[in-house]
Scaffold this motif. Structure first.
Motif, mmCIF file in Angstrom:
data_model
loop_
_atom_site.group_PDB
_atom_site.id
_atom_site.type_symbol
_atom_site.label_atom_id
_atom_site.label_comp_id
_atom_site.label_asym_id
_atom_site.label_seq_id
_atom_site.Cartn_x
_atom_site.Cartn_y
_atom_site.Cartn_z
ATOM 1 N N THR A 85 5.805 15.643 9.915
ATOM 2 C CA THR A 85 7.095 15.114 10.370
ATOM 3 C C THR A 85 8.190 15.731 9.514
ATOM 4 N N ILE A 87 12.269 15.275 8.648
ATOM 5 C CA ILE A 87 13.406 14.373 8.791
ATOM 6 C C ILE A 87 14.654 15.064 8.241
ATOM 7 N N ALA A 121 12.841 14.180 13.288
ATOM 8 C CA ALA A 121 13.684 12.986 13.287
ATOM 9 C C ALA A 121 14.973 13.287 12.542
ATOM 10 N N ASP A 168 13.590 6.805 20.395
ATOM 11 C CA ASP A 168 12.280 7.419 20.225
ATOM 12 C C ASP A 168 11.975 8.188 21.503
ATOM 13 N N LEU A 173 12.968 12.041 17.386
ATOM 14 C CA LEU A 173 13.579 10.726 17.244
ATOM 15 C C LEU A 173 14.920 10.892 16.545
ATOM 16 N N THR A 174 15.912 10.125 16.984
ATOM 17 C CA THR A 174 17.242 10.187 16.382
ATOM 18 C C THR A 174 17.715 8.773 16.098
#
Length: 358
Positions: A85, A87, A121, A168, A173-174
């Motif tokens: 992931t 971010i 994200a 999501d 994802l934000t």
């Protein structure tokens, strides 16, 4: 599929979260992923379920913040290639990314290192980076409500929703700004390893365990006037009897208000209607029971206040995108801990591979 038992096997490795630190970043939002993902442990082995590292788009060294200090980042852009992931927290010094919606060559080279299938994200204005990279075209996204109009003008192909805490959309994802980043990260923990693990992190962080992504960003009266009645007692009363039918007038009576006044005050304080809030609480109750008990579907539906298994199925399908049976199979173990295969939020796709060997 990774399970809690599988974490004890030799092939297990933590899910690797790489946080991209850009110049002008907000220290608070940079710290959110480290706080949330740095806490979850396997209940059986005590092993950390995530590994969190910070990287820059340059070789290791200092990165400026919007405060009166810089941070020393130990990893360069090569860390992005190792992520499960990625971010991107907020930054207010994005240059052409923020002004023109285009990546700098340095940032584009860094993002090109991210492996296909990596979950992405953003927190607050970090969404500009994902948008400028073309990763949000034709997809829903959110950002801080104060930036939403400008963001939509700069990226017209994105479906911007300025009224929610986070979105999501499966592999991307934000979230809105500041505290909404906490909600987003807790949501990802819940999606990866289940409600019990996420709730434990929330307790240790001293934040609410769950705020639905569709909750309003901006609540007219976030802190009620102490001279005015609130809806706190009604919510506590309802939580104590989720298994029973609850009418709007019953909740209003707990505060000695008319239904109209109570509904208005409730929305001002909570951000959603009483009916939406009740459904959210019942979904959370059902998730907990599915993870932690062997109750039948009819019993879970009754205890959570849905009445019938069919009604519960419809509500979980809407909220999570899966049936109760699938949810239990995903997150239920002998000890009631999550397994980490991923359950989506509304409108997203499932995400797998958490905790698996590369």
């Amino acid at each position: 599929m990774a399970t809690a038992t599988a974490t004890a096997t030799e092939g297990f490795r933590p899910h690797r979260v790489v946080v991209l630190a850009l110049d002008g970043l907000l220290p608070f939002e940079l710290g959110i992923p480290h706080r949330i993902f740095g806490r979850p442990r396997d209940p059986e082995t005590g092993r950390l379920l995530y590994e969190v590292v910070t990287c820059s788009i340059r070789p290791p060294g200092p990165v400026d913040t919007d405060a009166d200090f810089a941070i020393q980042v130990p990893n360069g852009p090569e860390a992005l290639a190792t992520a499960d992931t990625v971010i991107v927290p907020a930054s207010y010094e994005l240059g052409p990314v923020f002004e023109e919606g285009v990546l700098t060559p340095e940032l584009a080279d860094a993002l090109a290192r991210i492996r296909p299938g990596t979950r992405l994200a953003s927190i607050c204005t970090g969404v500009y980076v994902l948008a400028a990279a073309g990763l949000l075209d034709g997809r829903p996204a959110t950002t801080h409500w104060a930036d939403a109009e400008r963001f939509q003008q700069l990226f017209p192909r994105i479906e911007v929703d300025a009224d929610v805490l986070f979105i999501d959309d499966g592999d991307v994802l934000t979230s809105a700004g500041v505290a909404a980043g906490i909600d987003l990260c807790l949501h990802m923990v819940r999606r990866d390893f289940g409600t019990a693990v996420a709730n434990d992190v929330a307790r240790r962080t001293v934040v609410p365990p769950h705020r639905d992504g569709g909750q309003a960003q901006y609540i007219h009266r976030p802190v009620p006037d102490p001279q005015l009645a609130t809806t706190t007692a009604a919510r506590a009363w309802a939580l104590g009897r989720l298994h029973a039918p609850i009418q709007l007038r019953d909740m209003a009576e707990q505060e000695a208000m008319s239904v109209r006044t109570f509904t208005r005050r409730f929305r001002e304080e909570v951000g959603v209607s009483p009916g939406q809030w009740l459904t959210q609480q019942r979904v959370e109750r059902a998730r907990h029971l599915l993870e932690s008990t062997d109750l039948s579907m009819d019993q879970v539906a009754t205890d959570a206040g849905f009445g019938t298994a069919q009604s519960m199925r419809q509500h979980l399908q809407t909220a999570l995108g899966v049936t109760p049976t699938t949810y239990r199979r995903t997150f239920r173990t002998e000890t009631g801990t999550g397994t980490g295969t991923g359950i989506r939020g509304s409108g997203s796709e499932s995400y797998g591979g958490v905790g698996t060997a590369p």
